[in-house]
Every structure is written in structure tokens, then in C-alpha cells.
Design an enzyme around this catalytic site. Structure first.
Site, PDB file in Angstrom:
ATOM      1  N   LYS A   1       0.845  -1.198   0.000  1.00  0.00           N
ATOM      2  CA  LYS A   1       0.000   0.000   0.000  1.00  0.00           C
ATOM      3  C   LYS A   1       0.884   1.253   0.000  1.00  0.00           C
ATOM      4  O   LYS A   1       0.689   2.154  -0.792  1.00  0.00           O
ATOM      5  CB  LYS A   1      -0.924  -0.044   1.223  1.00  0.00           C
ATOM      6  CG  LYS A   1      -1.839   1.158   1.323  1.00  0.00           C
ATOM      7  CD  LYS A   1      -2.813   1.015   2.477  1.00  0.00           C
ATOM      8  CE  LYS A   1      -3.567   2.318   2.682  1.00  0.00           C
ATOM      9  NZ  LYS A   1      -4.515   2.256   3.795  1.00  0.00           N
TER      10      LYS A   1
ATOM     11  N   GLU B   1      10.381  -4.704   4.619  1.00  0.00           N
ATOM     12  CA  GLU B   1      10.452  -6.088   4.151  1.00  0.00           C
ATOM     13  C   GLU B   1      10.189  -6.172   2.646  1.00  0.00           C
ATOM     14  O   GLU B   1      10.922  -6.815   1.899  1.00  0.00           O
ATOM     15  CB  GLU B   1       9.406  -6.956   4.870  1.00  0.00           C
ATOM     16  CG  GLU B   1       9.659  -7.188   6.343  1.00  0.00           C
ATOM     17  CD  GLU B   1       9.063  -6.117   7.235  1.00  0.00           C
ATOM     18  OE1 GLU B   1       8.803  -4.978   6.751  1.00  0.00           O
ATOM     19  OE2 GLU B   1       8.863  -6.397   8.428  1.00  0.00           O
TER      20      GLU B   1
ATOM     21  N   GLY C   1      -4.934  -1.958   4.891  1.00  0.00           N
ATOM     22  CA  GLY C   1      -4.122  -3.080   4.410  1.00  0.00           C
ATOM     23  C   GLY C   1      -4.788  -4.416   4.656  1.00  0.00           C
ATOM     24  O   GLY C   1      -4.843  -5.292   3.782  1.00  0.00           O
ATOM     25  N   ARG C   2      -5.333  -4.607   5.843  1.00  0.00           N
ATOM     26  CA  ARG C   2      -5.910  -5.913   6.188  1.00  0.00           C
ATOM     27  C   ARG C   2      -7.312  -6.101   5.602  1.00  0.00           C
ATOM     28  O   ARG C   2      -7.938  -7.131   5.812  1.00  0.00           O
ATOM     29  CB  ARG C   2      -5.919  -6.092   7.709  1.00  0.00           C
ATOM     30  CG  ARG C   2      -6.577  -4.974   8.491  1.00  0.00           C
ATOM     31  CD  ARG C   2      -6.251  -5.078   9.974  1.00  0.00           C
ATOM     32  NE  ARG C   2      -6.744  -3.959  10.761  1.00  0.00           N
ATOM     33  CZ  ARG C   2      -6.103  -2.822  10.948  1.00  0.00           C
ATOM     34  NH1 ARG C   2      -4.939  -2.621  10.363  1.00  0.00           N
ATOM     35  NH2 ARG C   2      -6.609  -1.860  11.695  1.00  0.00           N
TER      36      ARG C   2
ATOM     37  N   GLU D   1      -5.025  -6.829  14.530  1.00  0.00           N
ATOM     38  CA  GLU D   1      -4.555  -5.481  14.195  1.00  0.00           C
ATOM     39  C   GLU D   1      -5.726  -4.496  14.321  1.00  0.00           C
ATOM     40  O   GLU D   1      -5.533  -3.312  14.566  1.00  0.00           O
ATOM     41  CB  GLU D   1      -3.967  -5.448  12.772  1.00  0.00           C
ATOM     42  CG  GLU D   1      -2.712  -4.591  12.669  1.00  0.00           C
ATOM     43  CD  GLU D   1      -2.051  -4.595  11.300  1.00  0.00           C
ATOM     44  OE1 GLU D   1      -2.730  -4.423  10.281  1.00  0.00           O
ATOM     45  OE2 GLU D   1      -0.816  -4.760  11.249  1.00  0.00           O
TER      46      GLU D   1
ATOM     47  N   HIS E   1      -5.351 -33.496  16.944  1.00  0.00           N
ATOM     48  CA  HIS E   1      -4.257 -34.345  17.423  1.00  0.00           C
ATOM     49  C   HIS E   1      -3.128 -33.506  17.978  1.00  0.00           C
ATOM     50  O   HIS E   1      -1.990 -33.955  18.076  1.00  0.00           O
ATOM     51  CB  HIS E   1      -3.781 -35.251  16.285  1.00  0.00           C
ATOM     52  CG  HIS E   1      -4.889 -36.119  15.793  1.00  0.00           C
ATOM     53  ND1 HIS E   1      -5.171 -37.350  16.353  1.00  0.00           N
ATOM     54  CD2 HIS E   1      -5.849 -35.896  14.854  1.00  0.00           C
ATOM     55  CE1 HIS E   1      -6.236 -37.859  15.744  1.00  0.00           C
ATOM     56  NE2 HIS E   1      -6.664 -36.998  14.841  1.00  0.00           N
TER      57      HIS E   1
ATOM     58  N   LYS F   1       9.270  -0.872  14.466  1.00  0.00           N
ATOM     59  CA  LYS F   1       9.854  -0.523  13.158  1.00  0.00           C
ATOM     60  C   LYS F   1      10.919   0.557  13.343  1.00  0.00           C
ATOM     61  O   LYS F   1      11.999   0.479  12.775  1.00  0.00           O
ATOM     62  CB  LYS F   1       8.769   0.035  12.217  1.00  0.00           C
ATOM     63  CG  LYS F   1       7.793  -0.963  11.664  1.00  0.00           C
ATOM     64  CD  LYS F   1       6.886  -0.272  10.632  1.00  0.00           C
ATOM     65  CE  LYS F   1       5.709  -1.123  10.232  1.00  0.00           C
ATOM     66  NZ  LYS F   1       4.754  -0.452   9.364  1.00  0.00           N
TER      67      LYS F   1
HETATM   68  O1  F6P Z   1       3.113  -3.148   9.813  1.00  0.00           O
HETATM   69  C1  F6P Z   1       1.752  -3.310   9.654  1.00  0.00           C
HETATM   70  C2  F6P Z   1       1.275  -2.904   8.295  1.00  0.00           C
HETATM   71  O2  F6P Z   1       1.189  -1.541   8.201  1.00  0.00           O
HETATM   72  C3  F6P Z   1      -0.060  -3.572   7.985  1.00  0.00           C
HETATM   73  O3  F6P Z   1      -1.126  -2.875   8.492  1.00  0.00           O
HETATM   74  C4  F6P Z   1      -0.016  -3.663   6.498  1.00  0.00           C
HETATM   75  O4  F6P Z   1      -0.962  -4.560   6.005  1.00  0.00           O
HETATM   76  C5  F6P Z   1       1.409  -4.094   6.295  1.00  0.00           C
HETATM   77  O5  F6P Z   1       2.137  -3.370   7.262  1.00  0.00           O
HETATM   78  C6  F6P Z   1       1.982  -3.872   4.937  1.00  0.00           C
HETATM   79  O6  F6P Z   1       1.941  -2.540   4.543  1.00  0.00           O
HETATM   80  P1  F6P Z   1       2.157  -2.124   3.051  1.00  0.00           P
HETATM   81  O7  F6P Z   1       1.089  -2.732   2.229  1.00  0.00           O
HETATM   82  O8  F6P Z   1       2.110  -0.626   3.038  1.00  0.00           O
HETATM   83  O9  F6P Z   1       3.513  -2.623   2.613  1.00  0.00           O
END
Ligand code: F6P
Length: 541
Positions: A208, A214, A269-270, A355, A386, A506
Site C-alpha cells: 500500500k 520487508e 491493508g488488512r 490489528e 491431534h 519498526k
Molecule cells: O506493519 C503493519 C502494516 O502496516 C499492515 O497494516 C499492512 O498490512 C502491512 O504493514 C503492509 O503494509 P504495506 O502494504 O504498506 O507494505
């Protein structure tokens, strides 16, 4: 007059008083007193049947929960969301994932602009692109057909796509390979790509913000991996597309915005798996099935918006969760899909729920004096049986369970499906009714063994049953949980759409990165534990 705090509301206190009585009552007694309970405490909508009779509730409990919902104006909150009000207060944003699945001719205004046509422009571009990749008319840089799709994203930009891909694998193009890279651990990228041919691989950089550490790190690694083989910067245009709200960062990264699929800041995002973040899903199942999934989401949206509280599935699920969490003291919820295709559904729900409702202050910033979001966890059945079910059956904690099952298997093999379903019904029955000491003893167990073999029961569960796991059904199921979370957040008066809790870690990590790479010790200004761990890592690596 100021709004009373939640726990001061008469409706809350009535539930509190009522819970004292319910805590003394066993599900065995409730079922004995109401022979029709297994029919009465059920509802069905949009092809989803919900049996909530094995919750520790009575008709009175439900009335009290409905009164609480009315007192908290859940209906008003629902209307505000669908209207496009800026209900994400701390980020001053509208919350309109429902617009992502609105029919083409609908009107939903954000700052005076109808966003529905914008949604469909992107959907149409996605459809055209997905069709070209799937039919082989979009070729890689060396003229080879794209056979591998690698989605690079994390959180909502990963969990929705990977969950949906797994859930709808039965409908996916079987001549294509789909991989999902999220972790900054290089192993994730290395293992996802080790057997792929770069000439046949398309990366979707899904973020987003397009600033997430990452995803940007993995996307840079992917570019290097691709260019190491194809040896021409022009290859990026054929092997990378971006999904983002941030065109400037996408260009800066080197992806042409002609190869970017946008979405909007009013999509959390979620809550984004049905936006262009779902591009990998569309590539897997095709544009038509993707639109069927959107249709499922929309059907559940309409049900949530219009159905009366007594038969409103998300409302019921949300209120039952409040009941179990706040009045019966349950701290977690186990999500137990009896469908192997839903193996990533619990992980997906963890972000969606935790979240959203892991908040310690109200929308006005006051500390809450009640529990908010429960911990969601789970595994597909029957595997979990199990493993951790022992604790659910005989442990000391109350763990409400959501069983999710389908009447028809996508892979009907011999007796497998009946055996699977028998386990769903058996587990819910065992949890509710248990087995008394007297019953165990009557079976001939010696006194010393009988306590170990007895089951207290009285463990609440929902059974969610639908015909089969189709794209439309997945949309309905996800929307059901999205809206159930919404109901809970409305009761708890918290912002379900921000996530400030992820920020501190972060920021601290960014500070530590150069410290790991530096050789000098004097710059370490953390606590003694963090300093020592950094020093140890430096000397161990
Ligand atoms: O760190 C949490 C978050 O902001 C989530 O809410 C989001 O889905 C995810 O990181 C990834 O964010 P982006 O789509 O901006 O890379």
C-alpha cells in the site's frame, strides 16, 4: 451530555448481572430446558448457516446483547462506514473496503467524488492484464510465456493474497506456479525462487505504502535476481508490476506506473484482498471467478447493512464474541476450518482481528476499563484435534471455537468428507456436553482414572456451515469476519482501522540496523540487555 463509558451503561451492567447466572448454568441444562434450541439458535443468510446454540447464552442473553448493540449505536456506525464518513479517526480516513466490491453502477462518495467508477477502472485493467498473462499474450523479456507469479508483500499485502490463493486453489490455473514472499528473512525469497526460471517469472510488488522495509528489500532482491539472469534493465518492464497507492514511490523504485495497479487510502491493508492487492488471486483464478468472489463480498455487505440484528450474521458473531470475551472471560478464539483449502485462514484472521481490535484506548483516547480484542488462532481440522484440542477440551481456560465447514468437498474421495464432517459435529458436541465423572465411572473406569477421563463440557462454539468453498463463498466468509470485527470495535468504541502499535518496533529496528553494521561499541545507547544482545550478535555472526 457526555456518552457514558461502556461499563457504566445500564445495558452493559445488565449483561454483567445476567452473566453471573449464566456462569452457573451448563449447556447440558440449557439444551435440556429448550428442546428446540438446536433449531432456534441458528440463522441462515447468503448460503451460510450459523448454529450458535452451543454458546452459553439464552434468549435473554441475546436480547441483552441486542440492547447493548442498540445503546452503542452499532447501526449508526454501520451506516457511517457505508456512507464513507472518516470513521478511521486517528488517520482521518474513510473506511470503504465495501466500495471495492460495489456493483459498477453504485455511487459511493468520498470527498464528493464517486469512487465506484475508479474501482471498476482498476478492476478492468487488472482483468485485461490477468487475461494476457493467463493466455500467454503477455510474454517475458526473452519471449517466453510467464508461468510463475511471485507476490512480494507483507501483512495485508501478503496474508489476503496467500490465503485466497490457497483457499481457491481448486479454481486456479494449474499450469502456473504461485509463490508468496513476505519475510525479510532471505530464506523466504531464496526458497520461493530457487526452482524458478527468471525468464518465466513475474513479480508483483504489493505494498500500500511502497515503503515497507520487508517488501522493498525483497523487491530489490527480486530485481537483482531477475537482472542477474536477463542482463538488461528493460526486462523489469516485463517481469515486475506494482500494486500500491503510492505512484511516486513505485516510479522511484523503477517500475513504470503503466505497470502499476492502484488503490486508495480508504482501503486498510488488512481489508485489501479484494482491491488490486488481489492481483495474484485474479491471475490464479481468472477475472470472472475474481468477480464472483467480489459478488460474494458484496452480498454479505448488503446482508450486514440491511438484515435485522436477530438474523444478521456478522452482528451475531460479533456480539457473541463480546459476550464470551467480556462477560465469560474468554481471552482467545480458536478458528477451526474443516477444509484443507482454508489452511491459511486462521493466519489471515489473526491480522484482520488483532490489528483491528488490539487497542487499549477508546476513539477519544481514554484508557478502556474492559478487555478489547481476543487472541485469534487456529489450524485446520482434523489436524488440530491431534495437537492442541486437548487443552480446549480439558484445560483450565475457556476457548470459544468457530468451526467452519462445507457440505461438499472439492475433492470427494471415498468416505473422506463424511469422516471429516463427523469430526466437526463430534468436536462441537464433545465441547458442549462433555462426559461427567458419573458417566466415566459407570463405564467401569477406576476412581483414580475417572477424573482424567472426564470432560467438563460447557465449552462454547459456533458452527458455520456452507455448501462449498467457491470464490463467492470465500468472499462471503471474509466479509462475515470483517463485519464481525466491526461490530466488536463499535461496542468497544475503539478505532478498528489504525495500527499504531506496529510503529515503535519498526523505528527501533531502523536505529539498530547501522549499529549491527558498525564496528564501534561506544555508540550503543540502549538498555543493558539490548546492548549486550547486539554485541553478542556482532561477535557470533
Ligand atoms: O506493519 C503493519 C502494516 O502496516 C499492515 O497494516 C499492512 O498490512 C502491512 O504493514 C503492509 O503494509 P504495506 O502494504 O504498506 O507494505
Amino acid at each position: 451530555m457526555s456518552t457514558p463509558s461502556l461499563t457504566q451503561r445500564p445495558e452493559w451492567q445488565a449483561l454483567q448481572n445476567h452473566s453471573q447466572h449464566i456462569k452457573q448454568t451448563h449447556l447440558r441444562a440449557l439444551f435440556a430446558a429448550e428442546p428446540q434450541r438446536g433449531d432456534d439458535l441458528t440463522t441462515e443468510a447468503e448460503g451460510i448457516f450459523l448454529d450458535y446454540s452451543k454458546n452459553r447464552v439464552t434468549a435473554e442473553t441475546m436480547q441483552l446483547l441486542w440492547s447493548l448493540a442498540a445503546a452503542c449505536d452499532v447501526g449508526g456506525h454501520v451506516a457511517a462506514m457505508f456512507r464513507g464518513d472518516a470513521i478511521n479517526l486517528t488517520e482521518k480516513r474513510a473506511v470503504l473496503h465495501t466500495a471495492l466490491r460495489a456493483p459498477r453502477l453504485a455511487t459511493i462518495l468520498v470527498d464528493g467524488r464517486n469512487v465506484v467508477p475508479d474501482v471498476h477502472v482498476v478492476l478492468d485493467r487488472m482483468s485485461e492484464f490477468a487475461t494476457r498473462v493467463r493466455d500467454g499474450s503477455w510474454l517475458g523479456h526473452t519471449g517466453k510465456r510467464i508461468r510463475n507469479i511471485v507476490n512480494i508483500g507483507i501483512g495485508g499485502s501478503d496474508l489476503g493474497p496467500v490465503m485466497a490463493y490457497e483457499a481457491l486453489r481448486h479454481f486456479a490455473a494449474r499450469d502456473m506456479t504461485f509463490r508468496f514472499v513476505s519475510n525479510i528473512d532471505g530464506t523466504d525469497f531464496a526458497e520461493a525462487t530457487r526452482d524458478l526460471n527468471p525468464e518465466e517469472t513475474l513479480f508483483i510488488a504489493a505494498s500500500k505504502t511502497f515503503t515497507t522495509l520487508e517488501t522493498m528489500t525483497n523487491a530489490r532482491t527480486a530485481r537483482a535476481w531477475c537482472l542477474a539472469a536477463l542482463k538488461d534493465d528493460a526486462a523489469v518492464a516485463k517481469h515486475f508490476v506494482a500494486v500500491s497507492t503510492n505512484a511516486a514511490e513505485v516510479s522511484k523504485f523503477g517500475i513504470d506506473t503503466a505497470n502499476m495497479f492502484g488503490f486508495w487510502d480508504w482501503v486498510g491493508g488488512r481489508y485489501s484482498m479484494d482491491s488490486s492487492i488481489g492481483l495474484s488471486t485474479m491471475l490464479a483464478i481468472g477475472p470472472d471467478a475474481f468477480r464472483e468472489m467480489l459478488g460474494g463480498f458484496h452480498a454479505m455487505d448488503e446482508h450486514f447493512r440491511t438484515a435485522p440484528v436477530e438474523s444478521n450474521l456478522p452482528m451475531l458473531l460479533g456480539l457473541l464474541s463480546v459476550w464470551n470475551n467480556n462477560f465469560l472471560g474468554a481471552h482467545t478464539v480458536a478458528v477451526l476450518p474443516y477444509d484443507q483449502y482454508l489452511k491459511r485462514f486462521p493466519a489471515y484472521l489473526q491480522q484482520l482481528t488483532m490489528e483491528s481490535t488490539g487497542k487499549h484506548v477508546t476513539t477519544a483516547g481514554a484508557s478502556v476499563d474492559y478487555e478489547t480484542g481476543p487472541i485469534y488462532w487456529g489450524e485446520p481440522g482434523t489436524n488440530g484435534q491431534h495437537s492442541f484440542y486437548q487443552l480446549i477440551h480439558q484445560g483450565t481456560r475457556l476457548i470459544p471455537c468457530d468451526f467452519i465447514a462445507f457440505a461438499r468437498s472439492q475433492n470427494p474421495l471415498g468416505r473422506h468428507h463424511d469422516l471429516l464432517m463427523a469430526n466437526v459435529f463430534a468436536q462441537a458436541e464433545a465441547l458442549a456436553f462433555g462426559k461427567t465423572l458419573a458417566e466415566v465411572t459407570a463405564e467401569g473406569n477406576p476412581d483414580w482414572l475417572a477424573p482424567h477421563r472426564s470432560f467438563e463440557g460447557n465449552r462454547p462454539s459456533n458452527v458455520i456451515l456452507a455448501e462449498s468453498l467457491t470464490p463467492a463463498m470465500l468472499g462471503k466468509l471474509v466479509a462475515l469476519y470483517e463485519h464481525s470485527v466491526f461490530v466488536q470495535a463499535a461496542i468497544w468504541n475503539i478505532d478498528a482501522f489504525d495500527q499504531w502499535g506496529v510503529e515503535l518496533g519498526k523505528v527501533l529496528a531502523q536505529r539498530i540496523v547501522p549499529e549491527l553494521e558498525s564496528a564501534t561499541d561506544s555508540d550503543l545507547k540502549h538498555d543493558s540487555s539490548t546492548n549486550a544482545l547486539i554485541r553478542r550478535y556482532r561477535s557470533m555472526r
